[in-house]
Write a protein that holds these residues in place. Structure first.
Motif, mmCIF file in Angstrom:
data_model
loop_
_atom_site.group_PDB
_atom_site.id
_atom_site.type_symbol
_atom_site.label_atom_id
_atom_site.label_comp_id
_atom_site.label_asym_id
_atom_site.label_seq_id
_atom_site.Cartn_x
_atom_site.Cartn_y
_atom_site.Cartn_z
ATOM 1 N N UNK A 7 -14.376 -13.380 15.922
ATOM 2 C CA UNK A 7 -13.699 -13.393 14.886
ATOM 3 C C UNK A 7 -12.533 -12.265 14.921
ATOM 4 N N UNK A 8 -11.444 -12.924 14.247
ATOM 5 C CA UNK A 8 -10.484 -11.917 14.352
ATOM 6 C C UNK A 8 -10.529 -10.496 13.686
ATOM 7 N N UNK A 9 -10.260 -9.592 14.323
ATOM 8 C CA UNK A 9 -9.982 -8.331 13.656
ATOM 9 C C UNK A 9 -9.530 -8.278 12.086
ATOM 10 N N UNK A 10 -10.002 -7.062 11.426
ATOM 11 C CA UNK A 10 -9.596 -6.985 9.880
ATOM 12 C C UNK A 10 -10.368 -7.609 8.990
ATOM 13 N N UNK A 11 -10.124 -7.841 7.846
ATOM 14 C CA UNK A 11 -10.877 -8.321 6.638
ATOM 15 C C UNK A 11 -11.280 -9.971 6.955
ATOM 16 N N UNK A 12 -12.358 -10.066 6.760
ATOM 17 C CA UNK A 12 -12.600 -11.584 6.502
ATOM 18 C C UNK A 12 -11.958 -12.426 5.720
ATOM 19 N N UNK A 13 -11.373 -13.641 6.048
ATOM 20 C CA UNK A 13 -10.609 -14.157 5.169
ATOM 21 C C UNK A 13 -11.218 -15.729 5.211
ATOM 22 N N UNK A 14 -10.563 -16.738 4.356
ATOM 23 C CA UNK A 14 -10.879 -18.205 4.498
ATOM 24 C C UNK A 14 -10.584 -18.851 5.760
ATOM 25 N N UNK A 55 -14.290 -20.652 0.149
ATOM 26 C CA UNK A 55 -14.445 -19.765 1.252
ATOM 27 C C UNK A 55 -13.623 -18.404 0.811
ATOM 28 N N UNK A 56 -12.665 -18.333 -0.078
ATOM 29 C CA UNK A 56 -11.841 -17.176 -0.335
ATOM 30 C C UNK A 56 -12.713 -16.316 -1.384
ATOM 31 N N UNK A 57 -13.680 -16.970 -2.120
ATOM 32 C CA UNK A 57 -14.740 -16.373 -2.692
ATOM 33 C C UNK A 57 -15.821 -15.811 -1.830
ATOM 34 N N UNK A 58 -16.052 -16.319 -1.004
ATOM 35 C CA UNK A 58 -17.383 -15.877 0.022
ATOM 36 C C UNK A 58 -16.645 -14.621 0.907
ATOM 37 N N UNK A 59 -15.394 -14.833 1.238
ATOM 38 C CA UNK A 59 -14.665 -13.791 2.063
ATOM 39 C C UNK A 59 -14.648 -12.616 1.257
ATOM 40 N N UNK A 60 -14.208 -12.733 0.062
ATOM 41 C CA UNK A 60 -14.238 -11.409 -1.048
ATOM 42 C C UNK A 60 -15.414 -10.539 -1.265
ATOM 43 N N UNK A 61 -16.663 -11.464 -1.442
ATOM 44 C CA UNK A 61 -17.959 -10.888 -1.284
ATOM 45 C C UNK A 61 -18.227 -10.421 -0.056
ATOM 46 N N UNK A 62 -18.053 -10.948 1.061
ATOM 47 C CA UNK A 62 -18.595 -10.271 2.327
ATOM 48 C C UNK A 62 -17.791 -9.191 2.618
ATOM 49 N N UNK A 63 -16.413 -8.996 2.308
ATOM 50 C CA UNK A 63 -15.748 -7.933 2.446
ATOM 51 C C UNK A 63 -15.998 -6.678 1.663
ATOM 52 N N UNK A 64 -16.504 -7.134 0.403
ATOM 53 C CA UNK A 64 -16.717 -6.029 -0.485
ATOM 54 C C UNK A 64 -18.169 -5.558 -0.005
ATOM 55 N N UNK A 65 -19.095 -6.399 0.401
ATOM 56 C CA UNK A 65 -20.459 -5.800 0.900
ATOM 57 C C UNK A 65 -20.233 -5.023 2.200
ATOM 58 N N UNK A 66 -19.122 -4.948 2.725
ATOM 59 C CA UNK A 66 -18.937 -4.148 3.866
ATOM 60 C C UNK A 66 -19.621 -4.613 5.153
ATOM 61 N N UNK A 67 -19.626 -5.975 5.314
ATOM 62 C CA UNK A 67 -20.595 -6.470 6.311
ATOM 63 C C UNK A 67 -19.691 -6.211 7.762
ATOM 64 N N UNK A 68 -20.109 -5.279 8.573
ATOM 65 C CA UNK A 68 -19.408 -4.991 9.741
ATOM 66 C C UNK A 68 -19.883 -5.633 10.891
ATOM 67 N N UNK A 69 -21.074 -6.011 10.970
ATOM 68 C CA UNK A 69 -21.856 -6.724 12.296
ATOM 69 C C UNK A 69 -21.383 -8.260 12.265
ATOM 70 N N UNK A 70 -20.561 -8.743 12.882
ATOM 71 C CA UNK A 70 -20.053 -10.222 12.966
ATOM 72 C C UNK A 70 -19.911 -10.452 14.357
ATOM 73 N N UNK A 71 -19.731 -11.823 14.518
ATOM 74 C CA UNK A 71 -19.334 -12.212 16.058
ATOM 75 C C UNK A 71 -18.069 -11.636 16.535
#
Length: 281
Positions: free
Chosen positions: A79-86, A60-76
């Protein structure tokens, strides 16, 4: 495909599949804490759960890093505000967004009843852990050599753990299968109940195909002959029989289509985080 998974690439969805498998089975096995047949097994099952949840965290940590790096802003919106985390990925995705095998979310009972007093069947737990661990030893072995260095490192660590999980569950399989009439009957019931769910292992999915094409996935259907041979050898040693092949519905948990049991499990797993999002202590 589920809405959240629609927003990620196949390699990232594949990482989620691996992580969800580990998290869901870790949560299931943790339900034995304080209820295992011996004190030693209480500790063994707790450690098994910690291993699996540790694997899930790394993925999950690896996925979160990749999703944040790709700048995916459209999400449910939930989800809590801020960067995606595990924690975002473990606690704030809904049932259709999980990509775990259906086998792993089932209750510890061949009757498929929700968890409750007296509904924990040790045979069901052991057989499930054995069937899954037998597969994951093969998967993690191959992922050690994948083109994704981060995933390869996670695979190397996970392989050491799952080899122990396989040895533990296989030893219990043989001990109980070749034990008393009662233990033999219960192990056979568990095998008959759970083995059909492993058909999902061999069903193709776009997520796995995309990950393989990207050099960071395993062709699981190609492992079937090796897995079958290992399973048959263990069943023979345990004096158990493989149930007759029969046509049945192939579950689709890795495509986001789940049984009713995952909802109950996630409610238990995610309840505190959803009631107090962002809380720290």
């Amino acid at each position: 495909m589920p809405a959240v998974i629609d927003r990620v690439s196949a390699p990232i969805a594949y990482l989620l599949h691996l992580a969800d498998n580990a998290l869901v089975l870790g949560q299931r096995n943790a339900e034995w804490c304080g209820h295992a047949p011996t004190i030693e097994e209480d500790m063994s099952m707790a450690n098994n759960s910690l291993d699996l949840i540790g694997q899930a965290r790394l993925l999950y940590q690896y996925v979160a890093e990749r999703m944040n790096a790709e700048g995916r802003t459209t999400r449910p919106s939930a989800w809590p505000a801020g960067p995606i985390t595990e924690d975002t990925l473990a606690y704030f995705r809904d049932v259709p967004d999980f990509l775990n095998y259906t086998l792993l979310e089932l209750p510890h009972s061949p009757a498929l009843v929700p968890m409750g007093v007296g509904n924990r069947d040790w045979a069901t737990t052991i057989v499930r852990n054995w069937l899954y661990s037998q597969l994951m030893v093969m998967v993690w072995e191959r992922l050690q050599a994948c083109g994704d260095e981060r995933l390869a490192a996670i695979a190397a660590k996970s392989l050491k753990e799952v080899r122990y999980h396989l040895r533990h569950s296989r030893d219990w399989l043989v001990r109980l299968g070749d034990g008393t009439d009662e233990s033999h009957r219960r192990m056979q019931d568990a095998v008959d109940h759970l083995l059909p769910y492993t058909s999902e292992f061999w069903a193709a999915s776009p997520t796995e195909a995309g990950a393989i094409a990207a050099g960071c996935g395993v062709d699981v259907p190609a492992l079937r002959a090796e897995w079958d041979a290992a399973v048959d050898a263990a069943l023979q040693e345990a004096t158990l029989r493989r149930p007759p092949e029969a046509k049945h519905y192939v579950t689709e948990g890795k495509r986001g289509v789940h049984s009713e049991h995952l909802g109950y499990l996630l409610n238990e797993l995610q309840g505190l985080a959803r009631q107090h999002p962002g809380a720290v202590w």
